[in-house]
Design a protein around this motif. Structure first.
Motif, short mmCIF file in Angstrom:
data_model
loop_
_atom_site.label_atom_id
_atom_site.label_comp_id
_atom_site.label_asym_id
_atom_site.label_seq_id
_atom_site.Cartn_x
_atom_site.Cartn_y
_atom_site.Cartn_z
N PRO A 42 0.81 -1.23 0.00
CA PRO A 42 0.00 0.00 0.00
C PRO A 42 0.84 1.27 0.00
O PRO A 42 0.43 2.29 -0.54
CB PRO A 42 -0.81 -0.13 1.30
CG PRO A 42 -0.91 -1.60 1.54
CD PRO A 42 0.41 -2.16 1.08
N SER A 43 2.03 1.21 0.61
CA SER A 43 2.89 2.40 0.68
C SER A 43 3.44 2.81 -0.68
O SER A 43 4.00 3.90 -0.82
CB SER A 43 4.06 2.15 1.64
OG SER A 43 4.85 1.06 1.20
N ARG A 76 -12.25 -9.74 2.79
CA ARG A 76 -12.34 -8.41 3.38
C ARG A 76 -11.98 -7.33 2.36
O ARG A 76 -12.66 -6.31 2.24
CB ARG A 76 -11.43 -8.34 4.61
CG ARG A 76 -11.61 -7.10 5.45
CD ARG A 76 -10.98 -7.30 6.84
NE ARG A 76 -9.57 -7.62 6.76
CZ ARG A 76 -8.60 -6.71 6.64
NH1 ARG A 76 -8.92 -5.42 6.59
NH2 ARG A 76 -7.33 -7.07 6.59
N ALA A 77 -10.90 -7.54 1.61
CA ALA A 77 -10.48 -6.57 0.60
C ALA A 77 -11.53 -6.42 -0.49
O ALA A 77 -11.88 -5.31 -0.90
CB ALA A 77 -9.14 -7.00 -0.01
N TYR A 116 -9.45 -0.74 4.08
CA TYR A 116 -8.85 -2.08 4.18
C TYR A 116 -7.61 -2.03 5.07
O TYR A 116 -7.40 -2.91 5.92
CB TYR A 116 -8.50 -2.59 2.78
CG TYR A 116 -7.53 -3.75 2.77
CD1 TYR A 116 -7.96 -5.04 3.08
CD2 TYR A 116 -6.19 -3.56 2.45
CE1 TYR A 116 -7.08 -6.11 3.08
CE2 TYR A 116 -5.30 -4.62 2.45
CZ TYR A 116 -5.74 -5.89 2.76
OH TYR A 116 -4.86 -6.95 2.77
N LEU A 117 -6.78 -1.01 4.89
CA LEU A 117 -5.54 -0.88 5.67
C LEU A 117 -5.85 -0.65 7.15
O LEU A 117 -5.23 -1.28 8.03
CB LEU A 117 -4.70 0.27 5.11
CG LEU A 117 -3.27 0.40 5.65
CD1 LEU A 117 -2.45 -0.83 5.29
CD2 LEU A 117 -2.61 1.66 5.12
N ASP A 171 2.10 -0.26 5.37
CA ASP A 171 1.66 -1.51 4.73
C ASP A 171 0.76 -2.28 5.70
O ASP A 171 -0.01 -1.65 6.43
CB ASP A 171 2.86 -2.33 4.24
CG ASP A 171 3.70 -1.55 3.22
OD1 ASP A 171 3.10 -0.94 2.33
OD2 ASP A 171 4.93 -1.55 3.34
N VAL A 172 0.83 -3.60 5.73
CA VAL A 172 0.01 -4.39 6.66
C VAL A 172 0.94 -5.08 7.66
O VAL A 172 2.15 -5.19 7.41
CB VAL A 172 -0.84 -5.43 5.90
CG1 VAL A 172 -1.85 -4.74 5.00
CG2 VAL A 172 0.02 -6.39 5.10
#
Length: 505
Positions: A116-117, A410-411, A163-164, A235-236
């Motif tokens: 995500p970053s 979930r995403a 989501y994140l 990120d996750v």
């Protein structure tokens, strides 16, 4: 998918210390959840909040600043300068919506595989550049094209950040963060009104009109925020390399979400896809969000156009842009009240604020549909309509919780919720919010009333299905209590004293 080594050691070492979730033991925990946690966990959450909420709020601020600026530019000279006397404003909004709809589910699927970053800030840079280019648009057709690609770039942000957020926070923390994130949209809409009132006076400088300066300033604000995302986004938990988190804190974060029942990443398979699309989650949660997102006054600048159409008194451009910000102020306050009530007093229940907000939508919209009401009640209905606009974070938090057992579901579900809401927005405003009906918009207000009633019904349906699902899982867990899988069905004590020892070490 195999878990990281620190995770396995932590879970094995502390398995006997895991207990079910309890309500906060201190009243201060109802004010802010970290007050009821250990100093070590409080420090960890402070770092996480400072990074995620700062970027999420700023990013969503510029996203909604961009959306609101089309409406503000339209009532501040763009309509007259470009000869937009038909339904061009509707088409501009639809062009953006089409791009926004196309990108959301694919983008959220990408986020389960790409950091995500990298993905989210890169898309923000693109939409900042496109926003700059709107100042040079000389026809409605040019604006349609640019707005489509702006929408496509922006499609990564809101569902991606929800989501994140859902990847890091526990149930007693989630609604507050999701709602704080969402309030930035109302703040952006407010700020856009004040911004337009300010930059309107720049008209003529550099050969640009006042409304063109709005897009220049918008892009100038957006670009630094986009670049900040490359630094701040963590990120996750299972892939994070955030510079501000220590290795023990990363292991701590992984264990927190594991014990919350939130699964890590797994491969996309046909079996998984079939499971996702055979569950009630994707259909009911999507309907819930669709009815929220299309059950408010945001589909058209109704307040501003009512003010512009007024003959006695006659309002200035500055007043037309700033007075409607009162609706957004009500939305901000009500959103935060909903979040704190849901996480604290209501012990994680999401449906009561949703029903309350929908009821206010019906009251205000039905009154405006009737139209022949006192001027004071007109003002009240436009302003109090903001009470139904702050439910997005709650609904997204609910979706993250319901789908916590499957990361990919979930995403996809979070992406579907937001995407299908905008699918309806792509065509519904063309029917019920036609510019030629301004300022009465009777069809629009009647539609709000019916959609809000459907929102109430869907909220109760979601509660019933979720409660039934929880009871079924509890029966399975009870019958298989000797299994090691029981570890994943329980959560950490809110004090997290034992957990914090690992971070301290």
């Amino acid at each position: 998918m195999a878990k990281s080594a620190p995770d396995e050691e932590v879970v094995k070492h502390h398995a006997e210390e895991i207990v079910p979730v309890e309500t906060p033991k201190k009243w201060t925990g109802l004010i802010w959840d970290t007050f009821d946690k250990s100093p070590e966990e409080r420090k960890f959450l402070f770092k996480l909040d400072a990074a995620i909420l700062t970027f999420a709020s700023l990013g969503y601020f510029i996203k909604y600043l961009d959306q609101a600026n089309i409406n503000n530019a339209f009532v501040s000279g763009m309509k007259e300068d470009l000869g937009l006397y038909g339904n061009e404003l509707n088409y501009m909004q639809t062009a953006w919506t089409v791009g926004y709809v196309i990108g959301q589910i694919p983008s959220n699927m990408v986020l389960t595989r790409v950091r995500p970053s990298i993905w989210i800030p890169a898309m923000e840079v693109i939409w900042a550049v496109l926003t700059f280019s709107l100042c040079r648009a000389d026809s409605a057709k040019t604006i349609y094209i640019i707005r489509f690609f702006v929408g496509l770039a922006e499609s990564t942000f809101y569902p991606g950040m929800q989501y994140l957020i859902g990847s890091w926070y526990r149930k007693d923390e989630l609604a507050k963060r999701a709602c704080i994130f969402h309030t930035s949209s109302a703040l952006a809409t407010m700020f856009s009104g004040y911004l337009m009132a300010g930059v309107y006076h720049l008209g003529g400088i550099g050969g640009f009109k006042g409304w063109q300066w709005l897009f220049i300033v918008d892009g100038t604000i957006s670009l630094p925020v986009a670049l900040l995302g490359f630094i701040l986004l963590p990120d996750v938990p299972e892939t994070t390399r955030a510079f501000y988190l220590t290795k023990p804190e990363i292991a701590f974060a992984q264990r927190r979400v594991q014990l919350e029942g939130r699964k890590g990443r797994e491969p996309y398979t046909w079996a998984k896809i079939r499971k996702i699309f055979s569950s009630w989650h994707i259909y009911v949660l999507t309907l819930l969000y669709v009815t929220f997102n299309n059950g408010g006054q945001g589909a058209a600048p109704v307040f501003a156009q009512w003010l512009k159409a007024s003959k006695k008194p006659k309002y200035s451009v500055s007043q037309i842009n700033t007075y409607p910000t009162t609706t957004n102020a009500v939305q901000v306050v009500s959103t935060l009240i909903y979040a704190w009530m849901s996480d604290g007093v209501l012990r994680g229940a999401r449906w009561p604020p949703i029903v309350w907000g929908a009821v206010w939508n019906i009251v205000t919209a039905a009154s405006l549909a009737y139209w022949d009401i006192p001027t004071g009640w007109h003002w009240a209905c436009y302003i109090l309509g903001g009470m139904g606009g702050g439910l997005s974070g709650l609904i997204m938090a609910w979706g993250n919780e319901i789908c916590s057992n499957d990361n990919e579901e979930r995403a996809i579900v979070v992406g579907s919720m937001n995407e299908m809401a905008y699918v309806l927005q792509a065509w519904l405003p063309l029917i019920v919010w036609q510019q030629v009906d301004a300022p009465k918009y009777q069809k629009g207000f009647i539609t709000i009333s019916f959609i809000s009633a459907l929102l109430i019904a869907t909220a109760f349906l979601t509660k019933y299905l979720h409660d039934r699902e929880i009871k079924q899982k509890q029966r399975v867990s009870f019958s298989d209590s000797s299994s090691s899988e029981e570890v994943e069905q329980v959560r950490v004590d809110p004090d997290s004293k034992n957990l914090a020892k690992e971070v301290q070490g």
